[in-house]
Design a protein around this motif. Sequence first.
Motif, PDB file in Angstrom:
ATOM      1  N   SER A 135       0.842  -1.193   0.000  1.00  0.00           N
ATOM      2  CA  SER A 135       0.000   0.000   0.000  1.00  0.00           C
ATOM      3  C   SER A 135       0.875   1.240   0.000  1.00  0.00           C
ATOM      4  CB  SER A 135      -0.931   0.010   1.223  1.00  0.00           C
ATOM      5  OG  SER A 135      -1.623   1.234   1.319  1.00  0.00           O
ATOM      6  N   ARG A 136       0.742   2.049  -1.026  1.00  0.00           N
ATOM      7  CA  ARG A 136       1.518   3.274  -1.100  1.00  0.00           C
ATOM      8  C   ARG A 136       1.068   4.266  -0.020  1.00  0.00           C
ATOM      9  NH1 ARG A 136       4.973   5.896  -4.216  1.00  0.00           N
ATOM     10  NH2 ARG A 136       4.827   8.173  -4.422  1.00  0.00           N
ATOM     11  N   VAL A 137      -0.208   4.193   0.336  1.00  0.00           N
ATOM     12  CA  VAL A 137      -0.711   5.079   1.383  1.00  0.00           C
ATOM     13  C   VAL A 137      -0.013   4.781   2.711  1.00  0.00           C
ATOM     14  CG1 VAL A 137      -2.742   5.743   2.711  1.00  0.00           C
ATOM     15  CG2 VAL A 137      -2.938   5.362   0.248  1.00  0.00           C
ATOM     16  N   MET A 138       0.100   3.489   3.046  1.00  0.00           N
ATOM     17  CA  MET A 138       0.794   3.123   4.280  1.00  0.00           C
ATOM     18  C   MET A 138       2.274   3.454   4.200  1.00  0.00           C
ATOM     19  SD  MET A 138      -0.836  -0.431   5.687  1.00  0.00           S
ATOM     20  CE  MET A 138       0.215  -0.293   7.144  1.00  0.00           C
ATOM     21  N   ASP A 139       2.836   3.297   3.019  1.00  0.00           N
ATOM     22  CA  ASP A 139       4.249   3.608   2.850  1.00  0.00           C
ATOM     23  C   ASP A 139       4.515   5.081   3.115  1.00  0.00           C
ATOM     24  OD1 ASP A 139       6.910   3.468   2.260  1.00  0.00           O
ATOM     25  OD2 ASP A 139       6.644   3.282   0.095  1.00  0.00           O
ATOM     26  N   MET A 140       3.605   5.944   2.667  1.00  0.00           N
ATOM     27  CA  MET A 140       3.792   7.384   2.825  1.00  0.00           C
ATOM     28  C   MET A 140       3.373   7.889   4.199  1.00  0.00           C
ATOM     29  SD  MET A 140       5.135   8.235  -0.045  1.00  0.00           S
ATOM     30  CE  MET A 140       5.018  10.021   0.013  1.00  0.00           C
ATOM     31  N   SER A 141       2.528   7.122   4.897  1.00  0.00           N
ATOM     32  CA  SER A 141       1.993   7.611   6.172  1.00  0.00           C
ATOM     33  C   SER A 141       2.578   6.880   7.378  1.00  0.00           C
ATOM     34  CB  SER A 141       0.466   7.487   6.181  1.00  0.00           C
ATOM     35  OG  SER A 141       0.074   6.132   5.990  1.00  0.00           O
ATOM     36  N   VAL A 142       2.597   5.546   7.333  1.00  0.00           N
ATOM     37  CA  VAL A 142       3.010   4.776   8.505  1.00  0.00           C
ATOM     38  C   VAL A 142       4.523   4.803   8.692  1.00  0.00           C
ATOM     39  CG1 VAL A 142       3.031   2.485   9.557  1.00  0.00           C
ATOM     40  CG2 VAL A 142       0.994   3.298   8.359  1.00  0.00           C
ATOM     41  N   MET A 143       5.266   4.642   7.610  1.00  0.00           N
ATOM     42  CA  MET A 143       6.721   4.536   7.730  1.00  0.00           C
ATOM     43  C   MET A 143       7.352   5.773   8.360  1.00  0.00           C
ATOM     44  SD  MET A 143       8.920   2.212   7.302  1.00  0.00           S
ATOM     45  CE  MET A 143      10.664   1.881   7.114  1.00  0.00           C
ATOM     46  N   PRO A 144       6.967   6.992   7.953  1.00  0.00           N
ATOM     47  CA  PRO A 144       7.562   8.158   8.635  1.00  0.00           C
ATOM     48  C   PRO A 144       7.264   8.198  10.129  1.00  0.00           C
ATOM     49  CG  PRO A 144       6.559   8.813   6.562  1.00  0.00           C
ATOM     50  CD  PRO A 144       6.154   7.396   6.806  1.00  0.00           C
ATOM     51  N   TRP A 145       6.041   7.807  10.522  1.00  0.00           N
ATOM     52  CA  TRP A 145       5.696   7.793  11.934  1.00  0.00           C
ATOM     53  C   TRP A 145       6.477   6.717  12.692  1.00  0.00           C
ATOM     54  CZ3 TRP A 145       3.573  11.593  14.430  1.00  0.00           C
ATOM     55  CH2 TRP A 145       2.725  12.469  13.760  1.00  0.00           C
ATOM     56  N   ALA A 146       6.724   5.607  12.047  1.00  0.00           N
ATOM     57  CA  ALA A 146       7.527   4.560  12.678  1.00  0.00           C
ATOM     58  C   ALA A 146       8.949   5.049  12.937  1.00  0.00           C
ATOM     59  CB  ALA A 146       7.552   3.315  11.801  1.00  0.00           C
ATOM     60  N   PHE A 185       9.903  -3.591  17.399  1.00  0.00           N
ATOM     61  CA  PHE A 185       9.143  -3.674  16.149  1.00  0.00           C
ATOM     62  C   PHE A 185       9.812  -2.916  15.018  1.00  0.00           C
ATOM     63  CE2 PHE A 185       7.688   0.606  16.792  1.00  0.00           C
ATOM     64  CZ  PHE A 185       7.219   1.043  15.547  1.00  0.00           C
ATOM     65  N   PHE A 186      10.538  -1.822  15.334  1.00  0.00           N
ATOM     66  CA  PHE A 186      11.090  -0.986  14.264  1.00  0.00           C
ATOM     67  C   PHE A 186      12.139  -1.712  13.426  1.00  0.00           C
ATOM     68  CE2 PHE A 186      14.109   2.255  12.717  1.00  0.00           C
ATOM     69  CZ  PHE A 186      13.257   2.950  11.884  1.00  0.00           C
ATOM     70  N   PRO A 187      13.143  -2.372  14.009  1.00  0.00           N
ATOM     71  CA  PRO A 187      14.096  -3.096  13.145  1.00  0.00           C
ATOM     72  C   PRO A 187      13.437  -4.180  12.321  1.00  0.00           C
ATOM     73  CG  PRO A 187      14.489  -3.582  15.475  1.00  0.00           C
ATOM     74  CD  PRO A 187      13.542  -2.448  15.431  1.00  0.00           C
ATOM     75  N   VAL A 188      12.371  -4.798  12.834  1.00  0.00           N
ATOM     76  CA  VAL A 188      11.664  -5.818  12.052  1.00  0.00           C
ATOM     77  C   VAL A 188      10.965  -5.164  10.867  1.00  0.00           C
ATOM     78  CG1 VAL A 188       9.878  -7.595  12.108  1.00  0.00           C
ATOM     79  CG2 VAL A 188      11.384  -7.282  14.076  1.00  0.00           C
ATOM     80  N   VAL A 189      10.353  -4.013  11.081  1.00  0.00           N
ATOM     81  CA  VAL A 189       9.689  -3.298   9.981  1.00  0.00           C
ATOM     82  C   VAL A 189      10.692  -2.959   8.890  1.00  0.00           C
ATOM     83  CG1 VAL A 189       8.520  -1.171   9.340  1.00  0.00           C
ATOM     84  CG2 VAL A 189       7.845  -2.370  11.414  1.00  0.00           C
ATOM     85  N   VAL A 190      11.804  -2.366   9.276  1.00  0.00           N
ATOM     86  CA  VAL A 190      12.800  -1.935   8.284  1.00  0.00           C
ATOM     87  C   VAL A 190      13.376  -3.132   7.543  1.00  0.00           C
ATOM     88  CG1 VAL A 190      15.024  -0.801   7.977  1.00  0.00           C
ATOM     89  CG2 VAL A 190      13.353   0.144   9.580  1.00  0.00           C
ATOM     90  N   GLY A 191      13.743  -4.188   8.277  1.00  0.00           N
ATOM     91  CA  GLY A 191      14.328  -5.356   7.629  1.00  0.00           C
ATOM     92  C   GLY A 191      13.350  -6.066   6.714  1.00  0.00           C
ATOM     93  N   MET A 192      12.089  -6.196   7.141  1.00  0.00           N
ATOM     94  CA  MET A 192      11.106  -6.891   6.316  1.00  0.00           C
ATOM     95  C   MET A 192      10.731  -6.088   5.083  1.00  0.00           C
ATOM     96  SD  MET A 192      10.272  -9.937   7.036  1.00  0.00           S
ATOM     97  CE  MET A 192       8.702 -10.095   6.186  1.00  0.00           C
ATOM     98  N   VAL A 193      10.647  -4.776   5.200  1.00  0.00           N
ATOM     99  CA  VAL A 193      10.371  -3.955   4.019  1.00  0.00           C
ATOM    100  C   VAL A 193      11.475  -4.134   2.987  1.00  0.00           C
ATOM    101  CG1 VAL A 193      10.228  -1.574   3.179  1.00  0.00           C
ATOM    102  CG2 VAL A 193       8.932  -2.257   5.190  1.00  0.00           C
ATOM    103  N   LYS A 194      12.709  -4.120   3.455  1.00  0.00           N
ATOM    104  CA  LYS A 194      13.841  -4.344   2.551  1.00  0.00           C
ATOM    105  C   LYS A 194      13.787  -5.739   1.943  1.00  0.00           C
ATOM    106  CE  LYS A 194      17.903  -3.429   0.726  1.00  0.00           C
ATOM    107  NZ  LYS A 194      18.069  -2.421  -0.329  1.00  0.00           N
ATOM    108  N   GLY A 195      13.445  -6.740   2.753  1.00  0.00           N
ATOM    109  CA  GLY A 195      13.395  -8.105   2.257  1.00  0.00           C
ATOM    110  C   GLY A 195      12.244  -8.341   1.292  1.00  0.00           C
ATOM    111  N   LEU A 196      11.079  -7.791   1.596  1.00  0.00           N
ATOM    112  CA  LEU A 196       9.925  -7.981   0.713  1.00  0.00           C
ATOM    113  C   LEU A 196      10.116  -7.288  -0.620  1.00  0.00           C
ATOM    114  CD1 LEU A 196       7.040  -7.541   3.313  1.00  0.00           C
ATOM    115  CD2 LEU A 196       7.761  -9.667   2.225  1.00  0.00           C
TER     116      LEU A 196
END
Length: 306
Positions: A135-146, A185-196
């Motif tokens: 979801s581009r919406v989540m990418d633009m909204s959730v990631m900066p807040w994380a 949760f943050f390192p998991v988010v960053v690593g999984m985004v890179k992996g996916l």
Amino acid sequence: MIVALIALWYVAAVPMNIKEALTQVERDGAVVSPESAVERRDMSNWALVARNPQHIAGSWATARPRLPAPHVVVEELYDSTIGEEVNGRRGLVRSGSLSNRSLVYHGLVTLNATFVGFLIGAVLGVALAIGIVHSRVMDMSVMPWAIVSQTIPIVALAPMIIVVLYSIGVQGLIPKAVISAYLSFFPVVVGMVKGLRAPDGMQLDLMRTYNADARTVLQKLRLPSSVPYLFASLKIAIAASLVGAIVGELPVQRGGLGARMLAGSYYGQTAQIWAALLTAAALAAVLVGLLGWLERKTLARMGMQT
């Protein structure tokens, strides 16, 4: 390297503890230089060491050292684990359970919060990463807040979390687990985004030629490609989760390595603080080692082991 670090530790303990050591040997009747406590107070530590080389060994055996010598920390580790549980040298050991003065007991309390927080953080991180990738919406909204969330000092945030949860009747393990999850949760988010996002354009085009939907692409391509990234991020997350559990124990003081450290600071027992620190470091090494072993087994089973 380890021998050099231990030797450096012993050397550093001498100037750190020399004033206390001179005061102690003076009370025992020994002659120190200078004789006036006021003069010693105004002198530098290294100058006192140079003028009292015969009392250097005393700086490794003071009652309340600023920096305990390695052998003092080892003795405290023994007394707080084997000595406490087997010999009962520091208190009565309850039959069928661990003594609440034992580092084993406090380590298990911390591990409980660590595991719960790590599981919450890992599941939340993977779910957010999947949403961000699709979801581009989540990418633009959730990631900066994380990212912004990790700029808040956890030492300032932990008491707020504990107080808020306590006000609604939630206490004990859950507040510490929430703090652990917050850090993990943050390192998991960053690593999984890179992996996916690791599959290249040709692989994604091949899936499109098979008319694969987003779920199939996720299951057959993105998730398998993300496994190495996932384990790399999980190793960071488990260590961060342990730190979060220890920080969460500081305001509560009801058990755990964090409470053990705080109690040691209250009573000037620096050896107790160092013993708890080394125990925490050992637990982190064991947890990361277990994840590394699981990673090797998983990658070998998937045929991805290098």
